[in-house]
Design a protein around this motif. Sequence first.
Motif, mmCIF file in Angstrom:
data_model
loop_
_atom_site.group_PDB
_atom_site.id
_atom_site.type_symbol
_atom_site.label_atom_id
_atom_site.label_comp_id
_atom_site.label_asym_id
_atom_site.label_seq_id
_atom_site.Cartn_x
_atom_site.Cartn_y
_atom_site.Cartn_z
ATOM 1 N N VAL A 239 -56.139 -84.759 -9.868
ATOM 2 C CA VAL A 239 -55.560 -84.135 -8.686
ATOM 3 C C VAL A 239 -55.831 -82.637 -8.778
ATOM 4 C CG1 VAL A 239 -53.798 -85.855 -8.198
ATOM 5 C CG2 VAL A 239 -53.308 -84.054 -9.826
ATOM 6 N N VAL A 240 -55.640 -81.945 -7.669
ATOM 7 C CA VAL A 240 -55.980 -80.530 -7.652
ATOM 8 C C VAL A 240 -54.778 -79.698 -7.241
ATOM 9 C CG1 VAL A 240 -58.408 -80.981 -7.155
ATOM 10 C CG2 VAL A 240 -56.824 -80.597 -5.263
ATOM 11 N N LYS A 241 -54.773 -78.475 -7.686
ATOM 12 C CA LYS A 241 -53.725 -77.517 -7.332
ATOM 13 C C LYS A 241 -54.384 -76.286 -6.733
ATOM 14 C CE LYS A 241 -50.026 -74.641 -9.253
ATOM 15 N NZ LYS A 241 -49.310 -74.230 -10.482
ATOM 16 N N TYR A 242 -53.902 -75.904 -5.559
ATOM 17 C CA TYR A 242 -54.370 -74.678 -4.922
ATOM 18 C C TYR A 242 -53.438 -73.536 -5.304
ATOM 19 C CZ TYR A 242 -56.969 -77.811 -1.795
ATOM 20 O OH TYR A 242 -57.793 -78.779 -1.278
ATOM 21 N N GLY A 243 -53.971 -72.350 -5.419
ATOM 22 C CA GLY A 243 -53.139 -71.191 -5.717
ATOM 23 C C GLY A 243 -53.900 -69.908 -5.455
ATOM 24 N N THR A 244 -53.240 -68.791 -5.664
ATOM 25 C CA THR A 244 -53.868 -67.492 -5.529
ATOM 26 C C THR A 244 -53.424 -66.591 -6.675
ATOM 27 O OG1 THR A 244 -52.071 -66.639 -4.131
ATOM 28 C CG2 THR A 244 -53.977 -67.608 -3.005
ATOM 29 N N PHE A 245 -54.266 -65.641 -7.019
ATOM 30 C CA PHE A 245 -53.863 -64.602 -7.956
ATOM 31 C C PHE A 245 -54.283 -63.261 -7.380
ATOM 32 C CE2 PHE A 245 -58.149 -65.773 -9.215
ATOM 33 C CZ PHE A 245 -58.762 -64.549 -9.477
ATOM 34 N N PRO B 16 -53.562 -54.723 -3.965
ATOM 35 C CA PRO B 16 -54.246 -55.875 -4.565
ATOM 36 C C PRO B 16 -54.597 -56.910 -3.507
ATOM 37 C CG PRO B 16 -51.893 -55.999 -4.980
ATOM 38 C CD PRO B 16 -52.135 -54.661 -4.325
ATOM 39 N N ARG B 17 -55.673 -57.621 -3.710
ATOM 40 C CA ARG B 17 -56.033 -58.685 -2.778
ATOM 41 C C ARG B 17 -55.842 -60.027 -3.463
ATOM 42 N NH1 ARG B 17 -61.813 -60.101 -2.918
ATOM 43 N NH2 ARG B 17 -62.802 -59.099 -4.706
ATOM 44 N N LYS B 18 -55.495 -61.033 -2.668
ATOM 45 C CA LYS B 18 -55.225 -62.358 -3.193
ATOM 46 C C LYS B 18 -56.520 -63.170 -3.254
ATOM 47 C CE LYS B 18 -50.369 -62.684 -1.860
ATOM 48 N NZ LYS B 18 -49.342 -63.471 -1.143
ATOM 49 N N ILE B 19 -56.792 -63.701 -4.420
ATOM 50 C CA ILE B 19 -57.994 -64.503 -4.651
ATOM 51 C C ILE B 19 -57.582 -65.970 -4.777
ATOM 52 C CG2 ILE B 19 -60.012 -64.850 -6.091
ATOM 53 C CD1 ILE B 19 -59.865 -62.074 -4.821
#
Length: 292
Positions: free
Chosen positions: A90-96, A106-109
């Motif tokens: 399964v996959v997890k989406y996220g940002t850093f 800061p920009r979210k990647i």
Amino acid sequence: MAFDLYQHVTDTIVASLEAGTPAWRKPWTGDTGGAAFPRRANGEPYRGINVLMLWLTAADKGYRAAHWFTYRQAQDAGGQVRKGEKSATVVKYGTFEREAEGSDDPRKIPYLKAYRVFNAEQIDGLPAEFYGTPAEEPRDLGTAADPELDAFFSATGAEIRTSDEPRAYYNPVADFIHMPPIATFHEAGGYYATLAHEACHWTGHTSRLDRLGRFTDRKAYAFEELVAEIGNCMVCASLGLTPDFDQSAAYVGSWLRALQDDKRAIFKAATDAQKAADLLLQSRAAEERAAA
């Protein structure tokens, strides 16, 4: 060679299409029990691409249990994954956040991370409620209209026109759904499943999810059909209906080309389908919350 998660998921879905058993169709065929959405260990439903991936695994292995656990979650729940059992991806989406050069903001990647889960039926020692559900027969509604389902589709706000024309379609210019009379269907379940498919197209209008304006060529049209079919299945699973999967080989071929040309297409299709289903089901969810 580095592991390409997007390619892995796309290859899996494409293989299921080529075998004639798309992942989102399988829960309603053969002897699989019901059409429950896969759930995390804490009971939260999976969403988007993870629904398709776990449906595919469950169909392939014959799992009827809805819950999926990481190895650690299984232990925390008092269970133990049996030796030799293979996990599902399964996959997890996220940002850093990363500071942009020459800027203090800061920009979210975005990032995508894979992790492994096991179905409850691969785990010994869990509480009884996590194990399989009894098989259910498809809901046969006969040829008469179902007042509850009529009320559900009416509550979406979609304009539904009926005539003797033997075609079901969504007209994006005039913004209405056309359906043949329910009496012309072999069973009412097929009527409402077809209506769910067209209603998913309806969600893409400019005034709603604004999805249809982006699709201007044949490949994009095939992609929209894929979105509508996945969304249709998600809606039908919530309503206790069996979707109608009488699709032509030409459609399947178009879907395969769209997926193989863009390995991220299935992720986008599943995400758009989830949004379409959410929009159609929001009035039903509000009623359930009010009754709770």
